[in-house]
Scaffold this motif. Structure first.
Motif, PDB file in Angstrom:
ATOM      1  N   GLN A 152       0.839  -1.208   0.000  1.00  0.00           N
ATOM      2  CA  GLN A 152       0.000   0.000   0.000  1.00  0.00           C
ATOM      3  C   GLN A 152       0.871   1.254   0.000  1.00  0.00           C
ATOM      4  O   GLN A 152       0.635   2.189  -0.772  1.00  0.00           O
ATOM      5  N   ALA A 153       1.867   1.280   0.867  1.00  0.00           N
ATOM      6  CA  ALA A 153       2.757   2.443   0.937  1.00  0.00           C
ATOM      7  C   ALA A 153       3.612   2.549  -0.327  1.00  0.00           C
ATOM      8  O   ALA A 153       3.842   3.653  -0.845  1.00  0.00           O
ATOM      9  N   GLU A 154       4.066   1.415  -0.827  1.00  0.00           N
ATOM     10  CA  GLU A 154       4.885   1.432  -2.036  1.00  0.00           C
ATOM     11  C   GLU A 154       4.085   1.941  -3.234  1.00  0.00           C
ATOM     12  O   GLU A 154       4.609   2.692  -4.061  1.00  0.00           O
ATOM     13  N   ALA A 155       2.829   1.542  -3.315  1.00  0.00           N
ATOM     14  CA  ALA A 155       1.982   2.021  -4.415  1.00  0.00           C
ATOM     15  C   ALA A 155       1.746   3.525  -4.302  1.00  0.00           C
ATOM     16  O   ALA A 155       1.754   4.246  -5.313  1.00  0.00           O
ATOM     17  N   LYS A 197       3.662  12.191  -0.844  1.00  0.00           N
ATOM     18  CA  LYS A 197       4.655  12.410   0.209  1.00  0.00           C
ATOM     19  C   LYS A 197       4.292  11.571   1.427  1.00  0.00           C
ATOM     20  O   LYS A 197       3.152  11.141   1.600  1.00  0.00           O
ATOM     21  N   ALA A 198       5.260  11.368   2.318  1.00  0.00           N
ATOM     22  CA  ALA A 198       5.090  10.495   3.489  1.00  0.00           C
ATOM     23  C   ALA A 198       3.910  10.892   4.378  1.00  0.00           C
ATOM     24  O   ALA A 198       3.130  10.015   4.779  1.00  0.00           O
ATOM     25  N   PRO A 199       3.690  12.180   4.707  1.00  0.00           N
ATOM     26  CA  PRO A 199       2.533  12.516   5.549  1.00  0.00           C
ATOM     27  C   PRO A 199       1.194  12.174   4.891  1.00  0.00           C
ATOM     28  O   PRO A 199       0.261  11.735   5.554  1.00  0.00           O
ATOM     29  N   ILE A 213       0.763   9.772   2.652  1.00  0.00           N
ATOM     30  CA  ILE A 213       0.664   8.312   2.621  1.00  0.00           C
ATOM     31  C   ILE A 213       0.132   7.800   3.946  1.00  0.00           C
ATOM     32  O   ILE A 213      -0.784   6.980   3.992  1.00  0.00           O
ATOM     33  N   VAL A 214       0.702   8.315   5.047  1.00  0.00           N
ATOM     34  CA  VAL A 214       0.255   7.872   6.372  1.00  0.00           C
ATOM     35  C   VAL A 214      -1.172   8.328   6.640  1.00  0.00           C
ATOM     36  O   VAL A 214      -2.017   7.549   7.103  1.00  0.00           O
ATOM     37  N   GLY A 215      -1.474   9.587   6.348  1.00  0.00           N
ATOM     38  CA  GLY A 215      -2.783  10.147   6.685  1.00  0.00           C
ATOM     39  C   GLY A 215      -3.946   9.638   5.854  1.00  0.00           C
ATOM     40  O   GLY A 215      -5.055   9.497   6.363  1.00  0.00           O
ATOM     41  N   PHE A 216      -3.681   9.374   4.575  1.00  0.00           N
ATOM     42  CA  PHE A 216      -4.785   9.011   3.687  1.00  0.00           C
ATOM     43  C   PHE A 216      -4.808   7.539   3.251  1.00  0.00           C
ATOM     44  O   PHE A 216      -5.827   7.060   2.774  1.00  0.00           O
ATOM     45  N   ILE A 217      -3.708   6.845   3.399  1.00  0.00           N
ATOM     46  CA  ILE A 217      -3.649   5.464   2.917  1.00  0.00           C
ATOM     47  C   ILE A 217      -3.482   4.480   4.082  1.00  0.00           C
ATOM     48  O   ILE A 217      -4.314   3.590   4.274  1.00  0.00           O
ATOM     49  N   ILE A 218      -2.427   4.643   4.856  1.00  0.00           N
ATOM     50  CA  ILE A 218      -2.063   3.663   5.877  1.00  0.00           C
ATOM     51  C   ILE A 218      -2.966   3.752   7.106  1.00  0.00           C
ATOM     52  O   ILE A 218      -3.550   2.747   7.537  1.00  0.00           O
ATOM     53  N   LEU A 219      -3.079   4.939   7.682  1.00  0.00           N
ATOM     54  CA  LEU A 219      -3.823   5.086   8.942  1.00  0.00           C
ATOM     55  C   LEU A 219      -5.304   4.716   8.830  1.00  0.00           C
ATOM     56  O   LEU A 219      -5.825   4.031   9.719  1.00  0.00           O
ATOM     57  N   PRO A 220      -6.013   5.116   7.775  1.00  0.00           N
ATOM     58  CA  PRO A 220      -7.418   4.676   7.691  1.00  0.00           C
ATOM     59  C   PRO A 220      -7.588   3.161   7.657  1.00  0.00           C
ATOM     60  O   PRO A 220      -8.492   2.613   8.290  1.00  0.00           O
TER      61      PRO A 220
END
Length: 178
Positions: free
Chosen positions: A75-78, A85-87, A89-96
């Motif tokens: 998910q992060a790689e995509a 950007k990293a924030p 990725i975390v805020g909209f992809i990983i954390l949800p």
């Protein structure tokens, strides 16, 4: 990637998870004012809130960490491949995705925290159990222990059942477990 933060967070979580809640509440009531500036005078309720937050945050961090580890690295790689950007990725992809995974654990944590508020009566705060004891001290209620404690048990049960119903509804809306 931040070893100092990692060490600090890991130490905090392991220390707090190794202590009982009542110990943290007593430390917050009697020791917290020693570490604050003289201008900052916290009342008993605020010190109890600080103790509950310190205790609960360590367990919540472990729940969130477990959810973060459940999200596939792809998910992060995509997202990086799309140029995010990293924030973001975390805020909209990983954390949800992580929070969606750990909703049952978070609800269980909230229910446990709600039930643990009865320990606040041991540090002198008026909460449901302490109010029940003050009711039992009145002459017209002497000897009616079962009724009073069954009533507060029912109140705790109703609140916990309501929280679990809301959690189940949220899980159904988010299709968790299917």
């Amino acid at each position: 990637t931040l070893p100092i933060w990692r060490w600090f967070c890991t130490s905090y979580i392991e220390i707090v998870r190794g202590l009982p809640l009542i110990g943290i509440l007593f430390l917050a009531q009697f020791m917290l004012t020693l570490f604050l500036p003289l201008e900052w005078r916290l009342d008993r309720v605020m010190r109890a809130i600080v103790g509950l937050v310190l205790f609960s945050s360590a367990y919540m961090a472990e729940n969130i960490r477990g959810g973060l580890q459940a999200v596939p690295r792809g998910q992060a790689e995509a997202a990086k491949a799309l140029g995010l950007k990293a924030p973001l990725i975390v805020g909209f992809i990983i954390l949800p995705q992580a929070l969606r995974t750990v909703i049952p654990a978070i609800v269980g944590q909230f229910i446990g925290l709600f039930k643990d508020t009865c320990l606040l009566s041991l540090v002198g705060l008026a909460e449901l159990t302490r109010i029940a004891r003050s009711i039992l001290a009145q002459p017209q209620f002497l000897g009616q222990y079962a009724e009073v404690y069954l009533f507060i048990g029912l109140v705790y049960w109703l609140f916990c059942y309501f929280m679990s119903l809301v959690a189940r509804r949220l899980e159904r809306q988010l299709n968790i477990g299917s």
